[in-house]
Design a protein around this motif. Structure first.
Motif, short mmCIF file in Angstrom:
data_model
loop_
_atom_site.label_atom_id
_atom_site.label_comp_id
_atom_site.label_asym_id
_atom_site.label_seq_id
_atom_site.Cartn_x
_atom_site.Cartn_y
_atom_site.Cartn_z
N VAL A 79 91.82 89.47 26.49
CA VAL A 79 90.58 88.70 26.60
C VAL A 79 89.88 88.61 25.24
CG1 VAL A 79 88.24 88.73 27.57
CG2 VAL A 79 90.22 89.05 29.06
N LEU A 80 89.81 89.72 24.53
CA LEU A 80 89.14 89.73 23.22
C LEU A 80 89.85 88.77 22.26
CD1 LEU A 80 86.92 90.91 21.40
CD2 LEU A 80 88.57 92.66 20.70
N LEU A 114 80.96 89.54 31.21
CA LEU A 114 80.87 89.99 29.81
C LEU A 114 81.12 88.83 28.85
CD1 LEU A 114 82.70 93.48 29.84
CD2 LEU A 114 80.24 93.02 29.96
N ILE A 115 82.10 87.97 29.19
CA ILE A 115 82.37 86.81 28.34
C ILE A 115 81.14 85.91 28.29
CG2 ILE A 115 83.79 84.72 28.08
CD1 ILE A 115 86.09 86.27 29.48
N ALA A 116 80.57 85.62 29.47
CA ALA A 116 79.39 84.75 29.54
C ALA A 116 78.22 85.34 28.75
CB ALA A 116 78.99 84.53 31.00
N GLU A 117 78.01 86.65 28.88
CA GLU A 117 76.86 87.30 28.21
C GLU A 117 77.00 87.28 26.69
OE1 GLU A 117 76.72 91.17 29.99
OE2 GLU A 117 75.72 90.44 31.81
N ASN A 118 78.22 87.20 26.21
CA ASN A 118 78.42 87.20 24.75
C ASN A 118 78.60 85.80 24.16
OD1 ASN A 118 78.48 90.08 23.65
ND2 ASN A 118 79.70 90.25 25.52
N ILE A 119 78.43 84.78 25.00
CA ILE A 119 78.45 83.39 24.52
C ILE A 119 77.09 82.73 24.75
CG2 ILE A 119 79.46 81.10 24.80
CD1 ILE A 119 82.12 82.42 25.51
#
Length: 330
Positions: A79-80, A114-119
């Motif tokens: 994912v990263l 987590l993806i959404a929170e970091n975009i």
């Protein structure tokens, strides 16, 4: 479909806000200075599809995956790499398409979050993040043709407002076969379709399908006395995509998305062990405002179900039941 109309309303509402309060038009009345101020205030109060509200934090994502996600070294790495590579590419050739697979409670929804929170500044509550749940949004098989049209319109409408939109499809294993193929053109290598470019969008599919195959590999490693951390993507990915493609209950059954290699990564989520359940429990205690107490968490973890029955290696429910169960022990 009420949920569908809500999404459509959201598209229209965002569009109306832009139309109604576009600062450039006010400059005629208020002068350039007021227009600049108006624009700043507008970007401050209303979520817009630009760097004010949408800014990828690669360091944040790496930190979150390494400190908040337990027992998923393969998923964290994939994912990263996938999200960072895609977000740093100014001119991607196609949208990013990830398919997350594994048993319930292993962290698939959590990783999407987590993806959404970091975009997006607003994370999962952003107007540009769209969550579809198969049983809620597409419940009736008889309406599949209607759902196909709606789905195409929702995706097209939202991407035309924000090219950096994110779409999450949960419960893919309960999705009616053929439905997801309706958005195939949007996931392909097209510069644009009818004037809309989908190349900067992100599509994430979540599914329990393929979970048995992942468990099989994890059990084989355990029986051979090998470390869980030795499991790599190559040990799972081909078998996973094949089992999903050939599973009539996967939502991906004989789909052109797999056939045409439009899914960039099949991301396996391993079954969680007792030690990971403990980590989840301690983190949950902190999030509920309690001091972490290992004895309390261990008492809860011991009462959960594990398999194989004798050896009790893997948790059957993962971390999903922990928030509710923990209340009985605190």
């Amino acid at each position: 479909d009420r949920s569908g109309s809500h999404t459509t309303k959201q598209v229209c509402k965002s569009w109306l806000i832009v139309e109604a309060i576009e600062p450039v038009s006010t400059s005629l009345l208020l002068g350039t200075g007021a227009a600049v101020l108006g624009k700043k205030l507008y970007h401050y109060f209303y979520e817009t599809c630009d760097e004010n509200w949408l800014n990828f934090n690669a360091t944040g994502l790496k930190h979150d995956l390494s400190t908040k996600l337990y027992g998923q070294h393969v998923a964290a790495q994939v994912v990263l790499k996938a999200v960072t590579g895609f977000m740093n590419n100014e001119n991607p050739k196609k949208p990013l398409v990830l398919s997350l697979h594994g048993w319930t409670g292993t962290g698939k929804n959590f990783v999407s979050q987590l993806i959404a929170e970091n975009i997006y500044q607003k994370g999962m509550t952003s107007n540009f993040v769209h969550l579809f749940t198969a049983t809620a949004h597409f419940p009736h098989e008889a309406h599949v043709d209607k759902y196909k049209t709606q789905l195409q319109e929702w995706v097209r409408g939202n991407v035309s407002i924000c090219p950096r939109s994110m779409f999450i499809f949960d419960e893919m294993d309960k999705m009616h076969p053929g439905l997801i193929d309706s958005i195939k053109p949007y996931l392909d290598f097209y510069d644009n379709l009818n004037g809309v470019s989908y190349r900067k969008a992100i599509f994430i599919f979540l599914s329990n399908a393929g979970g048995e195959k992942i468990v099989e590999v994890a059990l084989d490693f355990w029986k051979d006395g090998r470390e869980r951390e030795e499991i790599q993507l190559k040990d799972l990915e081909t078998a996973l995509s094949l089992s999903v493609f050939n599973n009539k209950n996967s939502g991906f059954w004989h789909t052109s998305l797999i056939d045409k290699n439009l899914v960039d990564y099949f991301v396996p989520f391993l079954p969680l062990e007792y030690k990971h359940v403990i980590q989840c429990g301690l983190a949950e205690m902190v999030s509920k405002g309690h001091a972490p107490d290992k004895e309390v968490v261990e008492a809860m973890a011991r009462d959960l179900n594990y398999f194989p029955k004798e050896e009790r290696v893997f948790s059957m429910q993962g971390c999903k039941v922990i928030p509710a169960r923990l209340d009985f022990y605190v």
